[in-house]
Design an enzyme around this catalytic site. Structure first.
Site, PDB file in Angstrom:
ATOM      1  N   SER A  96       0.823  -1.215   0.000  1.00 49.68           N
ATOM      2  CA  SER A  96       0.000   0.000   0.000  1.00 49.68           C
ATOM      3  C   SER A  96       0.855   1.262   0.000  1.00 49.68           C
ATOM      4  O   SER A  96       2.013   1.249   0.423  1.00 49.68           O
ATOM      5  CB  SER A  96      -0.907   0.026   1.230  1.00 49.68           C
ATOM      6  N   GLN A  97       0.216   2.345  -0.421  1.00 55.01           N
ATOM      7  CA  GLN A  97       0.833   3.673  -0.400  1.00 55.01           C
ATOM      8  C   GLN A  97       1.114   4.073   1.064  1.00 55.01           C
ATOM      9  O   GLN A  97       0.253   3.873   1.920  1.00 55.01           O
ATOM     10  CB  GLN A  97      -0.200   4.610  -1.025  1.00 55.01           C
TER      11      GLN A  97
END
Ligand code: SAH
Length: 202
Positions: free
Chosen positions: A49-50
């Site tokens: 994920s970011q």
């Protein structure tokens, strides 16, 4: 990383992010982008994920040093590593064996000893270790798996992305109160889907 400028106010969360080397969690080919604020591919067709979303979900989970957390979707192990700095114990479930094993090796390398990993279908939760004070789901579901609601302790908090169209989801926060479950919408997000069963390959 510009997380401070993007509404991540919890200094404990920022410190936890700073203490975990994200480059250890991304494939060699993307290592130069490890500190950019974006999601990156990992093996088995999945993504890490970011960082902003990791920080945001961690902050909104309202962790305390005494909490036991269940994470669904270990992936690279990055989110679990961050959680492990802020919670007492982290239980993380992944359906791809290869990802689970790589994540476990990273936890060992970093000396993160309060993370338990399991290969399995996370929508069933981890009944033997339940109830959990916190539950965080990092893959998108059509609806909240009932087993995860059952395994959430009284007063507990769950963060989960729930489908709101074919490509996007809403991040939802669920609180278990004496009266039932309270739901609150947080952010529009985009996660890989929560799939059934253990993956046949990898
Ligand atoms: N938290 C991860 C990112 C997760 S990507 C990180 O920090 O890197 C979502 C992960 O959920 C993928 O690895 C995918 O294989 C896993 N997943 C999808 N469905 C699942 C299920 N039913 N049970 C367990 N893991 C699942």
């Amino acid at each position: 990383m510009a997380l401070r400028h993007n509404g991540i106010r919890d200094t404990r969360v920022l410190e936890a992010i700073e203490s975990i080397p994200r480059d250890l969690f991304v494939p060699e080919t993307f290592r130069d982008q490890a500190w950019a604020d974006m999601a990156l591919p990992i093996s088995c067709g999945q993504t890490i994920s970011q960082p902003y979303i990791v920080a945001y979900m961690t902050q909104e989970l309202e962790l305390e040093p005494s909490t036991r957390v269940l994470e669904i979707g270990t992936g690279s192990g990055y989110q679990a590593a961050i959680l492990s700095r802020l919670a007492r114990r982290v239980y993380t479930v992944e359906r791809h064996r290869a990802l689970m094993e790589q994540a476990r090796a990273r936890f060992e390398k970093l000396g993160l000893r309060n993370i338990e990993t399991r290969l399995g279908d996370g929508s069933r939760g981890w009944p033997e270790a339940a109830p959990f004070d916190r539950v965080i789901v990092t893959a998108a579901a059509g609806r909240t798996p009932p087993a995860l609601l059952d395994q959430l302790a009284g007063g507990g908090v769950m963060i989960i992305p729930v489908d709101s169209g074919p490509l996007y989801q809403k991040l939802i926060r669920i609180r278990r109160t004496p009266e039932g479950f309270e739901r609150e919408e947080l952010l529009p997000v985009r996660f890989v889907p929560l799939r059934k069963g253990i993956a046949r390959k990898g």
